[in-house]
Write a protein that holds these residues in place. Sequence first.
Motif, mmCIF file in Angstrom:
data_model
loop_
_atom_site.group_PDB
_atom_site.id
_atom_site.type_symbol
_atom_site.label_atom_id
_atom_site.label_comp_id
_atom_site.label_asym_id
_atom_site.label_seq_id
_atom_site.Cartn_x
_atom_site.Cartn_y
_atom_site.Cartn_z
ATOM 1 N N HIS A 74 0.757 -1.209 0.282
ATOM 2 C CA HIS A 74 0.340 0.041 -0.130
ATOM 3 C C HIS A 74 0.865 1.179 -0.117
ATOM 4 O O HIS A 74 0.275 2.381 0.005
ATOM 5 N N ASP A 75 1.786 1.301 -0.208
ATOM 6 C CA ASP A 75 3.363 2.152 0.005
ATOM 7 C C ASP A 75 4.097 1.968 -1.507
ATOM 8 O O ASP A 75 4.055 1.400 -2.075
ATOM 9 N N ILE A 76 3.559 3.424 -1.894
ATOM 10 C CA ILE A 76 3.097 3.905 -3.685
ATOM 11 C C ILE A 76 4.918 4.292 -3.326
ATOM 12 O O ILE A 76 5.588 4.115 -4.431
ATOM 13 N N ASP A 77 5.521 4.746 -2.804
ATOM 14 C CA ASP A 77 7.286 4.773 -2.148
ATOM 15 C C ASP A 77 8.120 3.640 -2.658
ATOM 16 O O ASP A 77 8.593 3.226 -3.379
ATOM 17 N N ARG A 86 6.502 9.393 -7.842
ATOM 18 C CA ARG A 86 5.558 8.822 -7.226
ATOM 19 C C ARG A 86 4.360 9.410 -6.501
ATOM 20 O O ARG A 86 3.060 9.420 -7.335
ATOM 21 N N SER A 87 5.095 11.429 -7.554
ATOM 22 C CA SER A 87 3.641 12.274 -7.801
ATOM 23 C C SER A 87 2.054 11.649 -8.452
ATOM 24 O O SER A 87 1.356 11.437 -8.567
ATOM 25 N N VAL A 118 2.169 8.550 -9.341
ATOM 26 C CA VAL A 118 0.827 6.764 -8.962
ATOM 27 C C VAL A 118 0.180 7.966 -7.484
ATOM 28 O O VAL A 118 -1.002 7.239 -7.353
ATOM 29 N N TYR A 119 0.936 8.367 -6.943
ATOM 30 C CA TYR A 119 -0.079 9.199 -5.951
ATOM 31 C C TYR A 119 -1.536 9.794 -5.833
ATOM 32 O O TYR A 119 -1.966 9.420 -5.874
ATOM 33 N N ALA A 120 -1.238 10.734 -7.404
ATOM 34 C CA ALA A 120 -2.582 11.513 -7.300
ATOM 35 C C ALA A 120 -3.540 10.065 -8.182
ATOM 36 O O ALA A 120 -4.569 10.036 -8.291
ATOM 37 N N ILE A 171 -4.061 7.442 -7.400
ATOM 38 C CA ILE A 171 -4.836 6.770 -6.231
ATOM 39 C C ILE A 171 -5.585 7.449 -4.886
ATOM 40 O O ILE A 171 -6.241 6.936 -5.033
ATOM 41 N N GLN A 172 -4.970 8.682 -5.427
ATOM 42 C CA GLN A 172 -6.065 9.981 -4.445
ATOM 43 C C GLN A 172 -7.472 10.071 -5.112
ATOM 44 O O GLN A 172 -8.526 9.200 -4.915
ATOM 45 N N LYS A 202 -9.317 6.913 -4.384
ATOM 46 C CA LYS A 202 -9.950 7.053 -2.809
ATOM 47 C C LYS A 202 -11.270 7.823 -3.309
ATOM 48 O O LYS A 202 -12.148 7.302 -3.282
#
Lengths: 259, 263
Positions: free
Chosen positions: B193-196, B242-243, B245-247, B249-250, B253
Amino acid sequence: MTRTLGRIGLALALPVILLVTWWFASADSTSFYQPPLETIIKVFPHTWTAATFKSDVLPSLIRLFIGYGLALLLGIGLGVLIGANRRLRALLEPILEFLRAIPPPVLVPVLILIAGLGDPTKVLVIVVGGVWPILLNTVEGVRGVDEVLADTCRSYQIRGWLRIRTFILRAASPQIVVGARQALSICIIMMVIGELLGATDGLGYTVVEFQRGFQIPEMWSGVFVLGLLGVLLSLAFTLVERRVLNWYHGARAAERSGH
Amino acid sequence: MLEIRSLRKTYGGQGRTVEALGDITLTVDDGQFVCVVGPSGCGKTTLLRCLGGLLEPTAGEVRVSGQVVTGPPDGLAIVFQEYGRSLFPWLRVAENIELPLKSKGLGKAERRTLVDESLGAVGLADAGKAYPWQLSGGMQQRVAIARAIAFQPKVMLMDEPFAAVDAQTRADLEDLVRTVWKRFGMTMLFVTHDIDEAVYLGERVVMLSSSPTHVLENLDIDLPSERDQLKTRSDARFVELRSHVYARIQEAKGAGVLRETAP
């Protein structure tokens, strides 16, 4: 070393106090049925010689070991089978609870009727008494095995006897040992009960013979021997348990210290 | 090769069915390192259990090396998240690693070689005689990895293996997994679950939506093959990936929340 000595001292303290109290309290006893402890101890050496050990203690012990061994084999074997199978468990559990609730001594006359008065019956009596706690605890233990470990076994295709031997039995062993300990004391009781009725040798038989012959101090000494036997067997059990459950105590201690 | 085609999994219960996996299609080439990342509760573990043959899918199929998975497939090893519960506490470390090899039917000499080699590969050459509970959490997970290596799998599945260890240990274990993968060349599917962690470890990151789960995006990680905790993580490209992927996933959600609140 000093700690071990201290613990042994603590364990022996109460028995010693009780014996000393008994000694003085019974010293002037004139009652035929409650002889002074001194008299009981005096008759001990010539009542429990190597010959009586061979003729009475040994047959009892042999029957006990065979009966206890069979109870273990039967209890663990059936327990693994029932514990691993949900359907079988649902089917058998009510009956097992019923059978367990019957006090085993009640079955002795029944067993004598069916199987006669010989040694097999006396062993059977021990098995019938001891098998229940082992069986029910094994079922519980097998039912409660860890799911992640079960998945690990499936994933690595660990199957059959290897799985039973290295996973199921070991995972259930803390519970099995609890049952085996209860069963040991029940088996000793059943051994004596089996020898009270229609036996020709054994510890129980000897005690009853002394009582019938009004050899009261000798009778008391027999009670002593039985008590000592129980203590020694319990000690032996603890030694075996320490070996078998070494991992369990270690893991528990590690868990407590927040590993 | 690992092929997942239209995989669907629903859990039924008392008139209510929960759709854990909606429709997942995914292919992992031989020897590839793929990280699967998604919002919490998106059915990552369900997916992994279906791949490992521990759970039967409701629809669709999984193939490992061309074979349809109906039970735990040959040549596949799983490293579970709960290291404390996946090692046998009554067996010593070396025996834990040896047990699957016994069920494989390998001879004693071969087993010993594999045990020693795998323990060496995870940096625990001296720990063979210890019991798992005598080791720290990180070391226990190393043992679990060693057990998987010794099994010589073609495919290795890892289910959030470092979720329960501290950050320092985690960094060491991440590098260890990269090293092991390079050395043994197995196909690696790493769920986290850890994006980094996903971006740092993988050659490719698969992003999952929230449940009912489908694949949001396949992202190739074009970072150099030599990864370094300090250099890679401060690399501009790493930050960019990572940004992204983060975006995503957000977004996933948010979509999940919207769907939950919609009438």
